[in-house]
Design an enzyme around this catalytic site. Structure first.
Site, PDB file in Angstrom:
ATOM      1  N   HIS A  66       0.837  -1.197   0.000  1.00 56.55           N
ATOM      2  CA  HIS A  66       0.000   0.000   0.000  1.00 56.55           C
ATOM      3  C   HIS A  66       0.874   1.250   0.000  1.00 56.55           C
ATOM      4  O   HIS A  66       2.074   1.188   0.243  1.00 56.55           O
ATOM      5  CB  HIS A  66      -0.921   0.029   1.228  1.00 56.55           C
ATOM      6  N   LYS A  94      -0.551   4.831   4.556  1.00 52.73           N
ATOM      7  CA  LYS A  94      -1.343   3.848   5.317  1.00 52.73           C
ATOM      8  C   LYS A  94      -0.697   3.605   6.673  1.00 52.73           C
ATOM      9  O   LYS A  94       0.507   3.377   6.760  1.00 52.73           O
ATOM     10  CB  LYS A  94      -1.482   2.537   4.547  1.00 52.73           C
TER      11      LYS A  94
END
Length: 263
Positions: A152, A156
């Protein structure tokens, strides 16, 4: 249906707002953001080059104007929104990840009063992938090492992702195990040989990666890989709208995307 969006100034919030305004059966009636957010007081669809008449606000009383709130924020924010939804009788779609056990218990309790769809990933494709993983794990239930990989963007804050955890849970459930009993969360130094039946996790954080997930079933002489890659947040938004529509008319209950999609 009248829809409220939390985190209206964020990337996911804007994607949700755009998806709602493009639909023919949903209407944006509230847009929430945190106190002090720079976009407070501005029209929620100004970034699309048009005006909706819905101003971004930090006042949770705005939820009185909605039938359902869609929330992809942070656990602490989502739990505050959850309390307001119960107060005002508003259903809720929760795509936020990173809840602890107490947070999950609060969601379960709230579902006695309002309808809630709570899932680690709202993407229709991801939920189809979870179904495929269940099938694969039941077939490949011995002689295969399983590794869950996810990547990600660098913003995040939780790891592994909620989707990766759900993938691990699906495999563990298919094996009749609890994930916490067989998960290998980290590897460092002299770890020794891999234990049979473990589910390992690998995490990448970097750049603007929307979300990549792969589950490897590694056997002798072969490797099966089941992968889902997101190139934009549009899939999450469309799945969230399906979840909101599913809740229409429901007064209570806790549901997931597998239920929403009939899987």
């Amino acid at each position: 249906m009248r829809i409220a969006i939390a985190g209206a100034s964020g990337r996911m919030g804007r994607m949700l707002i755009e998806a709602v305004t493009q639909s023919t059966d949903l209407k944006l009636t509230a847009a929430l953001d945190i106190a002090g957010a720079p976009m407070l007081g501005q029209d929620a669809t100004a970034f699309l080059g048009k005006l909706s008449g819905v101003l971004i606000t930090d006042q949770l009383s705005a939820l009185k104007q909605a039938d359902c709130l869609i929330d992809f924020t942070r656990p602490e924010g989502s739990l505050e929104h959850l309390k307001a939804c119960v107060t005002h009788g508003v259903n809720m779609v929760i795509g936020t990840t990173g809840f602890d056990d107490a947070g999950k218990a609060a969601i379960s309790e709230a579902a006695k009063s309002v309808g809630i769809v709570f899932a680690p990933n709202m993407s229709v494709g991801v939920n189809a992938t979870l179904k495929l993983l269940d099938m694969a794990a039941r077939i490949l239930n011995s002689g295969y090492d399983v590794e869950v990989f996810e990547a990600h963007h660098h913003h995040k804050v939780d790891a592994p992702s909620g989707t990766a955890l759900k993938m691990g849970e699906v495999v563990a459930d298919a094996w009749g195990k609890k994930l916490d009993d067989i998960a290998a969360w980290t590897r460092h130094g002299h770890t020794g040989a891999r234990k049979p039946g473990e589910i390992g996790f690998s995490v990448v954080r970097g750049g603007d990666i929307v979300g990549d997930h792969t589950v490897y079933f590694c056997g002798v002489g072969e490797r099966i890989e089941i992968t889902h890659r997101s190139s934009s947040r549009a899939g999450y938004a469309e799945g969230s709208l399906r979840a909101a529509r599913y809740l229409e008319g429901k007064k209570s209950g806790l549901f997931n995307m597998q239920t929403v999609l009939g899987l």
